[in-house]
Design a protein around this motif. Structure first.
Motif, PDB file in Angstrom:
ATOM      1  N   ILE B 470       0.874  -1.181   0.000  1.00 34.21           N
ATOM      2  CA  ILE B 470       0.000   0.000   0.000  1.00 34.21           C
ATOM      3  C   ILE B 470       0.905   1.223   0.000  1.00 34.21           C
ATOM      4  O   ILE B 470       1.842   1.311   0.796  1.00 34.21           O
ATOM      5  N   VAL B 547      -2.621   0.199  -4.397  1.00 37.19           N
ATOM      6  CA  VAL B 547      -2.406  -1.183  -3.957  1.00 37.19           C
ATOM      7  C   VAL B 547      -1.554  -1.833  -5.040  1.00 37.19           C
ATOM      8  O   VAL B 547      -1.994  -1.973  -6.183  1.00 37.19           O
ATOM      9  N   THR B 561      -7.847  -5.341  -3.621  1.00 35.19           N
ATOM     10  CA  THR B 561      -8.403  -3.990  -3.516  1.00 35.19           C
ATOM     11  C   THR B 561      -9.824  -4.054  -2.964  1.00 35.19           C
ATOM     12  O   THR B 561     -10.230  -3.221  -2.145  1.00 35.19           O
TER      13      THR B 561
END
Lengths: 577, 577
Positions: B470, B547, B561
């Protein structure tokens, strides 16, 4: 006192001589054979006659079906040590006949074989899908602790501090990398000759080339000195030697198999990528290798490999009607150089065999071939040879200009290869922007070719486009050294990124393969090629053909090659009966 | 008499003016609204207040879940004509507020919608997986019969004689391409401004940029003027506008989705390929689009597309332990520019939400980032701007040097972007061989990064390497026009070919996002970036995060996601309760 350039000349020659002596010294004394006379051209009988291999070793090495070999190894019926010893002996015989090897490391290989045998004995399990299998590697695939010379004087003494990714995976799969094989200088020839190791010859006829650049593998595997060899292919380099030496191979699509960590020519040239492929005496060897490597998840080791598992669905020809009734198309000639008569006979054999097996065979219409040829050759020449010259310059070694420096006076020799007459005598270094323009053109050609192929849907009668194309791998069988100057039958597939296999079909027969009547020649190279054909000269040479599928159709192309192979064998038998 | 260069100057300006007028004329008279004053920065309320859309049209366009829209369309609950009309009206409102559109073709789109409706009525079946859905396209995707200007004066009047492959596939899937959207000149900026159509602004705050180069899509979709837009991304061009405008997107890996037939900048640059991706208000929109396109077998139309079916197995996270207990790693900063406080808060939110959902979150260690940055930028600059200059020269149009020509005097403006201080002030045209050396370096960096990622297996506690990273998509939220000068948070993924999504996380809150204490600055750009942060200025701007998954992990990244999105929504709710 010698001038600087003279010293440099002496130096690279001396280095090559020392390396060659080192190679000779690596051969166990007991494995030296009495070489047959040089004018004995076909040397395929020598392993049986020379006395080095005992009957069991001959039985082992004559087992051409890799599936059978692996089954016996996994069942401990044959140990890896004895299998590796048998193939090593035969490889050394092949070396003494055809000069096919580079690195020889008997002790190390046998230690590895012992390790694999021990694993099976202690765990009761095979180490992996290639358990115990000796595998030969083209002189690009690094093995930690060994030199990787790739035929360059300047690379002599370069000891690898790591394994290439392929080598790592082979170890994980339980294989025994046991020998490395010869290449041409620069890797950019369809023959095999360099200043370090010299020339590799064709074991079916040493007057003829083994092809290249993976010609060491070609000669070695044809001599059954290795059950499975790994070559590379950027313009035909696994397919040309396979066709010339009577082997099976597969040129996979870009980045399906892991090239990472292998040395290369023109490294960083990504416009038409070199790929690696197996060369072997059975289609089972092709499938086993490709599946084993893909099943190892090579994308976890090589960042460029396509994340795509082996697809049983595609292997069972889900996209080709299940494979029951395929439609092949034959590319009888590519419109630039018409193939010699044995190629035509081989294609006719395929057509008849496939039709007898219930498939359909139509004609392939070549499309914009000269444009593809020119675009691909312009890409290969984008650095105007800078890469080759730099590597050679380091040792003062000259860049080789012909694959037959001492005998390049064959009466049918062309004064220049087709590529030169198309691109002009001098290539200049392109700019990055100019290279991008070639990429644009390449993409447009690939799109045009895709649409052309898709449009065959209307003519196949299957509701699908043509399933695969059958084509020569060269317009001739193995020619005399120095005369393999046209690679476009194979390069076409590199440029389009078509998955392509080679299957051995037959041998030249001077009775059956009479010269054709002169045709209207496409160009003066086509005329020279016509004049090159001589049934007596080529008699007995293997005839292989390509099976061309789509991009990333590895599974389907292997399956369709199996179908063709089986059809040919059935048809052969049927003809004989 | 005007000199030649003056005429040329007048000429491109006149052409741009005429094109802009033509665009204005394409808007139905009844759809003109009274524009709010320019200093009204947040214009998200205007569609509700302007009176152009009736309540049902507002209900339709407020349906942000593409799955729900498609279900209603397929059930004929809403017709494509009414859905297309509703989104078109709102798109025209968005255009009048943010200047997000290029080609406007209401009648043609409604005819297509009617065709789709008729199909459903007469056959009883949906036309395809995107039945009836209006889809906006970045001004690169050709639609037969319409101009493709891509923000270049010299391309005005270029009418497409064929559809791009993506357009073809959208038609086959039953979609209704209904509008095209604005880009920046050359496509090589993270903002959206060109001489033909002008600047696109951010509907959350028009003082801020919508990002770019797919900024037209960013503004349009954020205004709910389109349920699904298609952008392209070579350095962040779908992710930057998505992050700046509060959208979901996916940057797929090279060649997973069909780019063939779209116009482009630096066409033929294949070292780091541009890709296309969806931009939408729901993760369902991302999945539906990607799956529909892959299910259409795009490799039968685009020769470069990877032959890899949509994998439900990968979507169910077979390679990620089934997705029950994932390990994410947060890249808090990339070691070149430290992100602004709202980004840190968003990352902390993700960490807490994921941990609350049973997953693990560790820190990501950036690795050799400056080398990757330098290599990627050197590749983008390999032609030293030759491509851009040539296209501009045709019309005499200047190459744009700043995204804010009239107001580029912001007190925090950097004197030069990071790329210039790394590569030096002048790039020269590289040779093909020099480009190959960059490729070698790039491959080595990709290999090093792969090994770095694989090595996290020892620290995740899952037995697997980190499942996804992330990361910010930029070190800031949408900055004022002309100040988005750093793209490396996104470019990193293009260079490594990592599949990457963007998910909207929160909005800047001047109370929560107080300026951080000064840190030790990585470089003077990092310092300038620190000084740029102003909670009042950015208050209310969307905060999105990336992501990042592996190469060709489209299915898995979408699934992860979804997991993050759900965790954030659950966590939000939990916090509020």
């Amino acid at each position: 006192m010698a001038s600087h350039s003279e010293t440099a000349l002496l130096d690279w020659r001396a280095r090559c001589k020392a390396k060659k002596q080192q190679q000779l010294d690596a051969i166990p004394k007991a494995w030296h054979i009495d070489p047959p006379p040089e004018h004995l051209f076909n040397v395929q009988h020598v392993p049986y006659a020379c006395g080095l291999l005992n009957p069991r070793e001959l039985e082992i090495t004559d087992t051409t079906d890799v599936h059978v070999l692996l089954a016996k190894l996994a069942a401990a019926e044959w140990s890896s040590v004895e299998v590796t010893t048998a193939f090593y002996k035969r490889a050394i015989v092949a070396q003494q006949l055809t000069n096919c090897l580079t690195e020889i490391f008997v002790e190390r290989a046998l230690q590895r074989a012992q390790e694999v045998d021990d694993y099976l004995r202690t765990t009761g399990k095979a180490m992996g899908p290639l358990h115990g299998l000796p595998i030969s590697l083209k002189d690009q695939f690094k093995i930690k602790g060994l030199e990787t010379t790739m035929g360059y004087a300047s690379w002599i003494g370069q000891v690898a501090d790591s394994d290439s990714v392929l080598t790592q995976i082979l170890y994980e799969c339980g294989a025994v990398p046991f020998v490395r094989t010869n290449v041409c200088q620069t890797l950019n020839w369809g023959e095999t000759f360099n200043h370090v190791f010299g020339r590799t010859t064709n074991p079916w006829n040493r007057y003829l080339t083994a092809g290249g650049s993976s010609g060491g593998e070609g000669a070695l595997v044809a001599m059954k000195g290795s059950p499975l060899g790994i070559g590379t292919d950027i313009g035909g380099s696994v397919r040309i030697p396979s066709a010339f030496c009577g082997l099976y191979t597969l040129r996979p699509s870009y980045e399906r198999l892991p090239y990472c960590g292998a040395v290369n020519s023109q490294e960083g040239q990504e416009s038409i990528s070199s790929v690696l492929g197996p060369m072997t005496n059975s289609i089972s060897g092709v499938k086993l290798f490709v599946k084993a490597v893909i099943d190892s998840k090579p994308w976890e080791k090589d960042p460029l490999v396509v994340r795509k598992e082996w697809s049983e669905k595609e292997y069972t020809l889900s996209e080709h009607g299940g494979g029951k009734k395929l439609c092949f198309a034959v590319m009888w000639d590519n419109g630039l150089l018409k193939p010699h008569p044995p190629l035509w006979r081989a294609m006719r054999m395929c057509k008849k065999a496939l039709e007898a097996a219930g498939h359909t065979v139509i004609d392939w219409q070549p499309y914009r071939m000269m444009e593809i040829f020119k675009n691909a050759e312009s890409i290969y020449c984008a650095d105007a040879g800078h890469d080759f010259r730099e590597v050679c310059r380091e040792a003062g070694e000259p860049v080789i200009q012909t694959m037959s420096p001492e005998t390049n006076k064959h009466e049918f020799a062309l004064d220049e290869p087709l590529v030169q007459s198309v691109l002009g005598p001098e290539q200049k270094m392109l700019t990055a922007w100019e290279l991008w323009q070639l990429h644009k053109e390449k993409r447009a050609l690939r799109k045009a070719q895709l649409d052309h192929w898709q449009a065959t849907r209307d003519t196949t009668g299957t509701g699908r486009p043509v399933d695969a194309i059958i084509s020569p791998a060269a317009p001739y069988v193995a020619p005399p050294h120095g005369l393999n100057n046209d690679y476009f039958y194979t390069t076409f597939c590199n440029a389009m990124d078509y998955t392509t296999s080679v299957v051995p079909v037959t041998f030249v027969d001077e009775e059956l393969d009479r010269p054709a009547l002169p045709h209207e020649f496409y160009n003066r190279h086509d005329k020279a090629n016509y004049e090159l054909y001589d049934p007596k000269l080529f008699h007995g040479a293997p005839v292989g053909l390509q099976v061309i599928g789509r991009t990333q159709e590895e599974e389907a192309v292997i399956a369709m090659t199996e179908i063709l192979d089986k059809a040919l064998k059935t048809y052969d038998t049927a003809e004989r009966e």
